[in-house]
Motif scaffolding. Structure first.
Motif, short mmCIF file in Angstrom:
data_model
loop_
_atom_site.label_atom_id
_atom_site.label_comp_id
_atom_site.label_asym_id
_atom_site.label_seq_id
_atom_site.Cartn_x
_atom_site.Cartn_y
_atom_site.Cartn_z
N GLU A 146 12.00 -0.10 -10.09
CA GLU A 146 11.94 0.53 -8.72
C GLU A 146 10.20 0.54 -8.50
N LYS A 147 9.76 0.92 -9.67
CA LYS A 147 8.16 0.85 -9.19
C LYS A 147 7.60 -0.60 -8.99
N LYS A 148 7.99 -1.54 -9.90
CA LYS A 148 7.68 -2.97 -9.89
C LYS A 148 8.06 -3.59 -8.08
N GLU A 149 9.31 -3.04 -7.76
CA GLU A 149 9.56 -3.28 -6.21
C GLU A 149 8.39 -2.86 -5.39
N LEU A 150 8.43 -1.57 -5.44
CA LEU A 150 7.40 -0.72 -4.76
C LEU A 150 6.06 -1.31 -4.64
N LYS A 151 5.68 -1.90 -5.94
CA LYS A 151 4.24 -2.40 -6.12
C LYS A 151 4.36 -3.89 -5.44
N LEU A 152 5.32 -4.61 -5.45
CA LEU A 152 5.35 -5.83 -4.85
C LEU A 152 5.27 -5.57 -3.00
N VAL A 153 5.79 -4.40 -2.49
CA VAL A 153 5.92 -3.94 -1.14
C VAL A 153 4.44 -3.57 -0.75
N ASN A 154 4.08 -3.14 -1.67
CA ASN A 154 2.47 -2.43 -1.41
C ASN A 154 1.58 -3.70 -1.31
N LEU A 155 1.96 -4.73 -2.24
CA LEU A 155 0.92 -5.94 -2.23
C LEU A 155 1.10 -6.60 -1.08
N HIS A 156 2.37 -6.75 -0.65
CA HIS A 156 2.69 -7.65 0.61
C HIS A 156 2.04 -6.85 1.97
N LYS A 157 2.06 -5.38 1.70
CA LYS A 157 1.51 -4.70 3.07
C LYS A 157 -0.17 -5.05 2.97
N THR A 158 -0.67 -5.29 1.78
CA THR A 158 -2.00 -5.01 1.62
C THR A 158 -2.49 -6.42 2.19
N ARG A 159 -1.98 -7.53 1.62
CA ARG A 159 -2.12 -8.81 1.87
C ARG A 159 -1.92 -8.98 3.40
N GLN A 160 -0.92 -8.37 4.00
CA GLN A 160 -0.64 -8.55 5.43
C GLN A 160 -1.82 -7.94 6.15
N ARG A 161 -2.34 -6.71 5.75
CA ARG A 161 -3.42 -6.06 6.38
C ARG A 161 -4.83 -6.85 6.40
N ASN A 162 -5.02 -7.55 5.27
CA ASN A 162 -6.10 -8.29 4.90
C ASN A 162 -6.11 -9.64 5.88
#
Length: 217
Positions: A146-162
């Protein structure tokens, strides 16, 4: 070799002779005496957690404090794979403190990096002990996933914001460039034309092909 009365002289290979007895004494001084550790007695033998047989020592017991004999290690080799610290941190979301400061500290061996020699030696851990440590840190493998999936989601959001931020900056630079171009360039339009389909009149700049459209009342 040559002898002078009672002494034997030996060619040193450096252009002079030395006394053979003195040479022997010097070699004795240079010798390093290595004392082998005594084998553990029967009552000091370990018990293998796999086969329940006693054994004096093994690769896993010596390097990782794991009571598994060498025979069982060979039979169950897949269970005792090694993993680098970098991969362990990435796959199991562990921090440096989880390796070194959380009790008991995880054992490791060092090995030269075959791909990046300039980075020095790499640390190799026993993967089954890494899994156990991950269970302690994350409570269960399900929560780890679950934490790994959440990390991927947050990573995607960060990349999208950038990405959006870079896009905004590019648009801003384009607008500023257009304004500068407009300030620098003054349109000089050609003859008036009429578009039957649009029922509009238009003119085109002779220099930059900018087009203006309008209707005549």
């Amino acid at each position: 070799m040559m002898s002078t009365q009672s002494k034997k002289l030996v060619d040193s290979g450096a252009g002079f002779f030395i006394d053979e007895e003195e040479l022997i004494e010097e070699k004795k001084k240079e010798e390093i005496i290595v004392e082998e550790s005594p084998l553990p007695t029967q009552d000091q033998h370990l018990k293998c957690i796999k086969c329940n047989k006693s054994f004096p020592f093994s690769y896993l017991s010596k390097n990782f404090d794991l009571n598994v004999c060498d025979t069982c290690k060979e039979i169950n080799s897949d269970e005792y794979d090694l993993i680098t610290k970098t991969d362990a941190k990435e796959q199991f979301l562990l921090k440096d403190c989880d390796f070194e400061f959380r009790e008991p500290a995880l054992k490791f061996i060092t090995k030269k990096n075959p791909h990046k020699n300039r980075y020095g030696e790499m640390k190799l851990y026993l993967k089954c002990q890494i899994v156990e440590r991950a269970m302690t840190v994350h409570e269960s493998l399900e929560k780890l996933e679950e934490k790994k999936e959440l990390k991927l989601v947050n990573l995607h959001k960060t990349r999208q914001r950038n990405y959006e931020k870079k896009l905004q900056n590019l648009r801003k630079e384009a607008r500023q460039g257009s304004r500068k171009l407009a300030d620098f360039h003054k349109h000089e339009y050609g003859e008036e034309h009429y578009d039957d389909n649009e029922d509009k009149y238009f003119k085109i700049c002779k220099t930059c092909s900018h087009k203006i459209e309008y209707e005549e009342l």
